[in-house]
Every structure is written in structure tokens, then in C-alpha cells.
Design an enzyme around this catalytic site. Sequence first.
Site, mmCIF file in Angstrom:
data_model
loop_
_atom_site.group_PDB
_atom_site.id
_atom_site.type_symbol
_atom_site.label_atom_id
_atom_site.label_comp_id
_atom_site.label_asym_id
_atom_site.label_seq_id
_atom_site.Cartn_x
_atom_site.Cartn_y
_atom_site.Cartn_z
ATOM 1 N N GLU A 1 -2.157 -9.420 3.438
ATOM 2 C CA GLU A 1 -1.715 -9.669 4.684
ATOM 3 C C GLU A 1 -2.982 -9.606 5.707
ATOM 4 O O GLU A 1 -2.811 -10.242 6.905
ATOM 5 C CB GLU A 1 -0.617 -8.856 5.301
ATOM 6 C CG GLU A 1 -0.730 -7.310 5.528
ATOM 7 C CD GLU A 1 -1.133 -6.411 4.641
ATOM 8 O OE1 GLU A 1 -1.494 -5.307 4.893
ATOM 9 O OE2 GLU A 1 -1.155 -6.825 3.409
ATOM 10 N N CYS B 1 0.824 -1.320 -0.019
ATOM 11 C CA CYS B 1 0.101 0.027 0.005
ATOM 12 C C CYS B 1 0.903 1.017 0.205
ATOM 13 O O CYS B 1 1.505 1.335 -1.068
ATOM 14 C CB CYS B 1 -0.857 -0.128 1.317
ATOM 15 S SG CYS B 1 -2.546 0.863 1.100
ATOM 16 N N HIS C 1 -3.796 -5.297 0.201
ATOM 17 C CA HIS C 1 -3.841 -5.731 1.596
ATOM 18 C C HIS C 1 -3.975 -7.356 1.624
ATOM 19 O O HIS C 1 -4.999 -7.675 2.320
ATOM 20 C CB HIS C 1 -4.130 -5.048 2.572
ATOM 21 C CG HIS C 1 -3.944 -3.638 2.879
ATOM 22 N ND1 HIS C 1 -2.734 -3.239 3.538
ATOM 23 C CD2 HIS C 1 -4.296 -2.356 2.290
ATOM 24 C CE1 HIS C 1 -2.700 -1.941 3.559
ATOM 25 N NE2 HIS C 1 -3.496 -1.411 2.857
#
Length: 234
Positions: free
Chosen positions: A177, A89, A175
Amino acid sequence: MKRALIVRHVPREGAAGYLKPIEAAGYHIDRIDVASRDFAAVDLCEPDLLIMMGGPMGVYEHDRHPWIPLQIEKLAARLDNDRPTLGVCLGSQMIAAALGARVYPGGHMELGFAPIRVNEAGAESPLRHVDGVPLLHWHSDTFDLPDGVELLASTDRYAHQAFRRGRNLLALQFHAEMGEDPRFEDWLTHFWADLDVAGQCGVALRRDHDDHGPGAVAAGRAMIGEWLAGLGKA
């Protein structure tokens, strides 16, 4: 043991689901916050692996965040030496800036779980693991594609979702993660104004997080694990 350094721009945005494949690849993980007085002295060329995470600030907000030019300068030196680097990001936008590309407001908020569209190059890269998987998006800035990199994925709203340079540099706007980390509630609390801008409902976003989060993290871990396994290979 190999050393990985995670640069956090805000404490609530850490490596989350990516920690497991990083540790499995044999890295000892250190962390530093850009707000720390120690950050100015950190040599970003030194770690075997650098991971730069997200944050709510814009790369162009130098007046509000005077550490940004310093970080870009340090990052550019690392990239000049082709040291293994991952950006997520804001981290991906920092990489773009360090490579000389323009970073700017994109004009609309991309927020929520939605799949990315992997192109032909992405299908032959670690990005194949996240193709078609609903992943968390939370940004309104974007960047021009830097010279010398390879675009890997897009969405309908933002064309530049992921790029790489060789095997040692990977930049991800999304994202993958996030999906199992309890800090997601902190995002909803601290970035609540973004929900209004994006026309999102917090209740629906929590439901999507519960429904899609585990699959997103599993795919993200597979992606990062394959990328780490290929570092430095011709």
C-alpha cells in the site's frame, strides 16, 4: 452501502494506496485508532470489511499496550464467523495470533524495497499481481503459520509473508500500500532507529521509494481489487 473499518495502530500507518480499490468496491470507509477511548466499545464483527494496518509494537507486548489482548479477542470472534478481514504487517501478525499461532521477534530487521517470492498457491491467488514487484518491507517480528491457512508468499529472510484462509481472510506482512503516500517521510522520521538496525541509508531508501513506489502501489491495488471482488464466493 457496505461499510469498511480501518483499525490504525498509529496514525501514520493508514490504508494509503489500498483506499482506491476499497472505495471502488463500494465501501464507505470508517477509521478508528486503538488509542481512542472509543476502541474498547467497538464491535469488530460488525463491519462488512475489516482492515487492520501496521504499527511499531509487538503483538506480545501486552504490558506496554493493554489494548492488544482485547483486539485479539475481538478479532478471533470475527474470524470465527469468517467475516472479510485484511491484515497488513502488524495486522497480519494480529490475525496469526487470533488464530492461535505464536508471534515473536524474528531476529533481524527486514527493511527496504524488495520482491516477494509467490509460491504455487500464491500464483493462483490475487498475490500474482505483486509477484516479482519490489515492495516495501519494514518489520522484525514474524509468526508461525496458523493451522488451516494457506501460505502464499515468502522472502529469503522471512518465510511467512502472506497467507489466506478461503476467500475472506488475507494477511500480508509486506506494505504494497506504500509508495505514493507522503506519510513515508513520517516513517523515516519516527522509525529512524530501524534504519540503523537494518544498515539502511535514508537517502537511498527515499530514492528506492521514488523509483519503486508507484509500481508497488499499482500492483498492490490490483491485488486488493481482485481479493475484494472474490469475497464470499465459493
